[in-house]
Design a protein around this motif. Structure first.
Motif, PDB file in Angstrom:
ATOM      1  N   ILE A  10       0.845  -1.197   0.000  1.00 41.64           N
ATOM      2  CA  ILE A  10       0.000   0.000   0.000  1.00 41.64           C
ATOM      3  C   ILE A  10       0.878   1.243   0.000  1.00 41.64           C
ATOM      4  N   GLY A  11       0.778   2.054  -1.056  1.00 37.58           N
ATOM      5  CA  GLY A  11       1.524   3.314  -1.121  1.00 37.58           C
ATOM      6  C   GLY A  11       2.684   3.237  -2.098  1.00 37.58           C
ATOM      7  N   ALA A  12       2.601   4.032  -3.181  1.00 35.06           N
ATOM      8  CA  ALA A  12       3.646   3.992  -4.207  1.00 35.06           C
ATOM      9  C   ALA A  12       4.629   5.144  -4.059  1.00 35.06           C
ATOM     10  N   GLY A  13       5.217   5.269  -2.864  1.00 33.32           N
ATOM     11  CA  GLY A  13       6.379   6.130  -2.657  1.00 33.32           C
ATOM     12  C   GLY A  13       7.621   5.242  -2.677  1.00 33.32           C
ATOM     13  N   GLY A  14       8.712   5.787  -2.187  1.00 38.74           N
ATOM     14  CA  GLY A  14       9.965   5.031  -2.224  1.00 38.74           C
ATOM     15  C   GLY A  14       9.902   3.710  -1.466  1.00 38.74           C
ATOM     16  N   ALA A  15       9.327   3.726  -0.269  1.00 39.01           N
ATOM     17  CA  ALA A  15       9.272   2.503   0.537  1.00 39.01           C
ATOM     18  C   ALA A  15       8.429   1.436  -0.154  1.00 39.01           C
ATOM     19  N   GLY A  16       7.295   1.837  -0.704  1.00 44.66           N
ATOM     20  CA  GLY A  16       6.401   0.897  -1.371  1.00 44.66           C
ATOM     21  C   GLY A  16       7.043   0.272  -2.600  1.00 44.66           C
ATOM     22  N   LEU A  33      -0.596  -0.510  -4.559  1.00 46.48           N
ATOM     23  CA  LEU A  33      -1.785   0.342  -4.576  1.00 46.48           C
ATOM     24  C   LEU A  33      -1.411   1.789  -4.241  1.00 46.48           C
ATOM     25  N   GLU A  34      -1.962   2.728  -5.004  1.00 51.41           N
ATOM     26  CA  GLU A  34      -1.705   4.155  -4.770  1.00 51.41           C
ATOM     27  C   GLU A  34      -3.019   4.918  -4.861  1.00 51.41           C
ATOM     28  N   LYS A  35      -3.334   5.662  -3.819  1.00 52.43           N
ATOM     29  CA  LYS A  35      -4.635   6.334  -3.817  1.00 52.43           C
ATOM     30  C   LYS A  35      -4.689   7.562  -4.718  1.00 52.43           C
ATOM     31  N   MET A  36      -3.541   8.206  -4.920  1.00 51.79           N
ATOM     32  CA  MET A  36      -3.537   9.433  -5.724  1.00 51.79           C
ATOM     33  C   MET A  36      -3.510   9.090  -7.222  1.00 51.79           C
ATOM     34  N   GLY A  41       4.497  10.081  -4.002  1.00 54.29           N
ATOM     35  CA  GLY A  41       4.355  10.607  -2.644  1.00 54.29           C
ATOM     36  C   GLY A  41       5.368  11.693  -2.323  1.00 54.29           C
ATOM     37  N   ASN A  42       5.743  11.762  -1.055  1.00 49.07           N
ATOM     38  CA  ASN A  42       6.745  12.748  -0.645  1.00 49.07           C
ATOM     39  C   ASN A  42       8.118  12.436  -1.214  1.00 49.07           C
ATOM     40  N   THR A  43       8.351  11.155  -1.523  1.00 53.86           N
ATOM     41  CA  THR A  43       9.640  10.786  -2.105  1.00 53.86           C
ATOM     42  C   THR A  43       9.883  11.597  -3.376  1.00 53.86           C
ATOM     43  N   LEU A  44       8.836  11.775  -4.169  1.00 51.79           N
ATOM     44  CA  LEU A  44       8.959  12.477  -5.456  1.00 51.79           C
ATOM     45  C   LEU A  44       9.345  13.933  -5.269  1.00 51.79           C
ATOM     46  N   LYS A 156      -7.503   3.438  -3.342  1.00 49.67           N
ATOM     47  CA  LYS A 156      -7.211   3.762  -1.949  1.00 49.67           C
ATOM     48  C   LYS A 156      -7.476   2.567  -1.042  1.00 49.67           C
ATOM     49  N   ALA A 157      -6.455   2.161  -0.307  1.00 46.89           N
ATOM     50  CA  ALA A 157      -6.651   1.114   0.694  1.00 46.89           C
ATOM     51  C   ALA A 157      -7.455   1.704   1.840  1.00 46.89           C
ATOM     52  N   GLU A 158      -8.516   0.985   2.260  1.00 46.51           N
ATOM     53  CA  GLU A 158      -9.366   1.522   3.321  1.00 46.51           C
ATOM     54  C   GLU A 158      -9.390   0.657   4.571  1.00 46.51           C
ATOM     55  N   GLY A 224      -1.771   9.906   6.846  1.00 46.02           N
ATOM     56  CA  GLY A 224      -1.720   8.964   7.964  1.00 46.02           C
ATOM     57  C   GLY A 224      -2.631   7.748   7.842  1.00 46.02           C
ATOM     58  N   ASP A 225      -3.092   7.444   6.632  1.00 46.35           N
ATOM     59  CA  ASP A 225      -4.038   6.328   6.458  1.00 46.35           C
ATOM     60  C   ASP A 225      -3.517   5.004   7.032  1.00 46.35           C
ATOM     61  N   GLY A 226      -2.262   4.720   6.798  1.00 45.83           N
ATOM     62  CA  GLY A 226      -1.699   3.435   7.237  1.00 45.83           C
ATOM     63  C   GLY A 226      -1.682   3.307   8.750  1.00 45.83           C
ATOM     64  N   GLY A 422       9.028   2.865   6.027  1.00 49.19           N
ATOM     65  CA  GLY A 422       9.001   4.264   5.597  1.00 49.19           C
ATOM     66  C   GLY A 422       8.418   5.192   6.642  1.00 49.19           C
ATOM     67  N   GLU A 423       7.933   6.328   6.183  1.00 44.94           N
ATOM     68  CA  GLU A 423       7.496   7.369   7.115  1.00 44.94           C
ATOM     69  C   GLU A 423       6.301   6.941   7.957  1.00 44.94           C
ATOM     70  N   VAL A 424       5.576   5.930   7.514  1.00 44.25           N
ATOM     71  CA  VAL A 424       4.431   5.445   8.298  1.00 44.25           C
ATOM     72  C   VAL A 424       4.876   4.791   9.615  1.00 44.25           C
TER      73      VAL A 424
HETATM   74  P1  ADP Z   1       7.621   6.896   1.985  1.00 44.08           P
HETATM   75  O1  ADP Z   1       8.652   7.972   1.897  1.00 44.08           O
HETATM   76  O2  ADP Z   1       7.494   6.314   3.338  1.00 44.08           O
HETATM   77  O3  ADP Z   1       7.748   5.906   0.892  1.00 44.08           O
HETATM   78  P2  ADP Z   1       5.774   8.574   0.508  1.00 44.08           P
HETATM   79  O4  ADP Z   1       5.094   9.780   1.020  1.00 44.08           O
HETATM   80  O5  ADP Z   1       6.874   8.773  -0.472  1.00 44.08           O
HETATM   81  O6  ADP Z   1       6.238   7.691   1.757  1.00 44.08           O
HETATM   82  O7  ADP Z   1       4.713   7.618  -0.223  1.00 44.08           O
HETATM   83  C1  ADP Z   1       3.536   7.192   0.385  1.00 44.08           C
HETATM   84  C2  ADP Z   1       2.492   6.981  -0.696  1.00 44.08           C
HETATM   85  O8  ADP Z   1       1.368   6.279  -0.154  1.00 44.08           O
HETATM   86  C3  ADP Z   1       1.960   8.270  -1.299  1.00 44.08           C
HETATM   87  O9  ADP Z   1       2.091   8.231  -2.696  1.00 44.08           O
HETATM   88  C4  ADP Z   1       0.499   8.300  -0.832  1.00 44.08           C
HETATM   89  O10 ADP Z   1      -0.368   8.947  -1.738  1.00 44.08           O
HETATM   90  C5  ADP Z   1       0.192   6.820  -0.737  1.00 44.08           C
HETATM   91  N1  ADP Z   1      -0.959   6.486   0.144  1.00 44.08           N
HETATM   92  C6  ADP Z   1      -1.277   7.043   1.343  1.00 44.08           C
HETATM   93  N2  ADP Z   1      -2.390   6.498   1.855  1.00 44.08           N
HETATM   94  C7  ADP Z   1      -2.803   5.545   0.973  1.00 44.08           C
HETATM   95  C8  ADP Z   1      -3.905   4.642   0.935  1.00 44.08           C
HETATM   96  N3  ADP Z   1      -4.818   4.615   1.900  1.00 44.08           N
HETATM   97  N4  ADP Z   1      -4.015   3.809  -0.125  1.00 44.08           N
HETATM   98  C9  ADP Z   1      -3.104   3.845  -1.143  1.00 44.08           C
HETATM   99  N5  ADP Z   1      -2.065   4.696  -1.163  1.00 44.08           N
HETATM  100  C10 ADP Z   1      -1.892   5.533  -0.123  1.00 44.08           C
END
Ligand code: ADP
Length: 457
Positions: A10-16, A33-36, A41-44, A156-158, A224-226, A422-424
């Motif tokens: 869940i989450g397509a940033g660097g950690a995902g 899975l990426e909700k946006m 994410g912030n990695t970008l 979006k993961a719920e 903060g969804d995770g 990651g940041e979660v």
């Molecule tokens: P990290 O640096 O820990 O990898 P990022 O901020 O780079 O974190 O990436 C986290 C990604 O997770 C973001 O692209 C964000 O939109 C995505 N995300 C957050 N909540 C959800 C969710 N509920 N379902 C899917 N993707 C999510």
């Protein structure tokens, strides 16, 4: 609809991305899975500099470093609140992770420049081409495509799904079009949803000072969804009140200033009276606090062309530079007088400050603030002055994980089938994350999560 995979990330940033790739490489079927609507994410949007002790650029430049020193700096930088075992894993494996990015993901790093972020004993942060996460995320996506890892945006993961034995076996998600999809995860789920800096309500819940009067550097998906999903199924959370502001951000938008990375090359910080008030390479929390204690709660960063030429931040962040100039938040002028006038800073006092710094350069010691890096003599123009305020940047708290990235419950037991990176997560950086350590964190622990989840039966 129902879809079956071995691993759901869940989450397509660097950690995902890192987790998904390692799991796939180990033979698991994986979905990301990426909700946006867009990935990264912030990695970008970060500068994406990455600390790694004894890295190849340090070697070329003859900079002496050690994993132990990176470990000590990181622990101390977080007021010794980070979990030492986790900090050890981070600092022992950062260089490996950087080499993985360079060799396998084909991320290009500058071959001749490193940053020494606040709180670090030596320059040890590798800088990706273009000084942003765009280089990193573009290459991650290309590799993921090549590995045939499906990346599902606007999904979006719920909810995390558990079976009767309490094992996490899937994720309930919803697409932007409103379709509900259950993603079954035979081996497990990796939470990599990032922090909660963009969630004002959540910030206020854990640290009421950081209310809507603060802007944020974060992407809108950083909510903060995770953490919330994990908590719901019994995951432990910790350190939630530790929320970091980044000191040098655009006073109009809250966006982090990467042009101002000249700070790591010798730029100085002054207040409205043209006086220095803090060591420029102090920790982010210390500098932020110092800025908020100044008249108007803002600061100015001052540098000249000689300092600017070291990192060329104006060239590499041209869009940001143009925007800052247009907004009147940054002035470039041939004379210091002209630059100072733009912001009504008394130029004689500012000149005095600069003369004093130039004296420190000559004598080799900053007796006012003990600058730990390299101050540069600033004699000639053009001059640059940029106005800046602190903005919410990184949330250090989150899910409790162990060195294998298992998510733990409130009794310290692992929750079967559940991993996070990651940041979660909330146990690595303590009270304050040092610059350049987030990218190390996401790639070190993201990779571990992917390897371990794939190894499940
Ligand atoms: P990290 O640096 O820990 O990898 P990022 O901020 O780079 O974190 O990436 C986290 C990604 O997770 C973001 O692209 C964000 O939109 C995505 N995300 C957050 N909540 C959800 C969710 N509920 N379902 C899917 N993707 C999510």
């Amino acid at each position: 609809a129902v879809q079956d995979y071995d691993v759901v990330v869940i989450g397509a940033g660097g950690a995902g991305f890192a987790a998904a790739m390692e799991a796939k490489k180990a033979g698991a079927s994986v979905v990301l899975l990426e909700k946006m609507p867009s990935i990264g994410g912030n990695t970008l949007i970060s500068g994406a500099e990455m600390n790694a002790a004894n890295n190849w650029v340090q070697e070329t430049k003859g900079i002496k470093d050690s994993k132990e020193s990176h470990y000590q700096d990181t622990l101390k930088g977080g007021d010794n609140v980070g979990n030492p075992a986790m900090v050890r894993v981070l600092t022992d494996n950062a260089t490996n992770a950087a080499e993985w990015l360079k060799d396998e993901i084909k991320v290009e790093f500058l071959s001749d420049h490193l940053f020494q972020f606040g709180g670090h004993s030596v320059p040890r942060a590798l800088i990706p081409k273009g000084h942003t996460g765009a280089e990193v995320v573009t290459k991650l996506k290309a590799k993921a495509d090549q590995m045939q890892i499906p990346v599902k945006t606007e999904t979006k993961a719920e909810e995390l799904l558990k079976n009767d034995e309490g094992r996490v076996v899937g994720v309930k998600a919803k697409t932007a079009a409103g379709q509900e999809i259950t993603f079954n995860a035979k081996k497990g789920v990796v939470i990599a949803t990032g922090g909660f800096g963009s969630n004002v309500e959540m910030r206020k819940k854990y640290n009421p000072i950081l209310d809507e009067s603060y802007m944020s550097t974060d992407t809108p998906g950083t909510t903060g969804d995770g953490i919330v999903m994990g908590e719901k199924i019994g995951a432990a959370i910790t350190n939630m009140e530790s929320i970091q502001t980044y000191p040098i951000c655009n006073p109009k938008t809250g966006v982090i200033s990467l042009v101002a990375d000249t700070r790591f090359d010798g730029a100085i910080l002054v207040n409205q009276s043209g006086k220095r008030f803090v060591e420029e390479l102090e920790r982010r929390d210390v500098i932020s606090k110092a800025i908020l204690a100044q008249e108007g709660k803002y600061a100015y960063q001052v540098w000249n062309q000689a300092v600017g030429d070291i990192g060329k931040t104006v060239d590499v962040h041209k869009d940001e530079y143009d925007m800052l100039v247009k907004e009147g938040m940054l002035i470039k002028a041939d004379t210091l007088e002209e630059a100072a006038k733009h912001f009504n800073i008394p130029v004689t006092d500012l000149q005095k400050t600069i003369d004093r710094v130039n004296g420190f350069v000559k004598n080799g010691k900053d007796v006012d603030f003990n600058h730990r890096g390299k101050l540069i003599e600033m004699k000639e123009g053009p001059w640059y002055i940029e106005k800046a305020v602190p903005s919410v940047h990184h949330t250090m708290g989150g899910l409790v994980i162990d060195p294998e990235t298992h998510v733990l419950d409130n009794n310290g037991k692992t929750i079967a089938g559940l991993y996070a990176a990651g940041e979660v997560t909330g146990v690595v950086h303590g009270k304050n994350r040092l610059g350049g350590n987030a990218i190390s964190d996401i790639f070190v622990f993201g990779r571990i999560a992917g390897q371990n989840v794939a190894a499940q039966k």
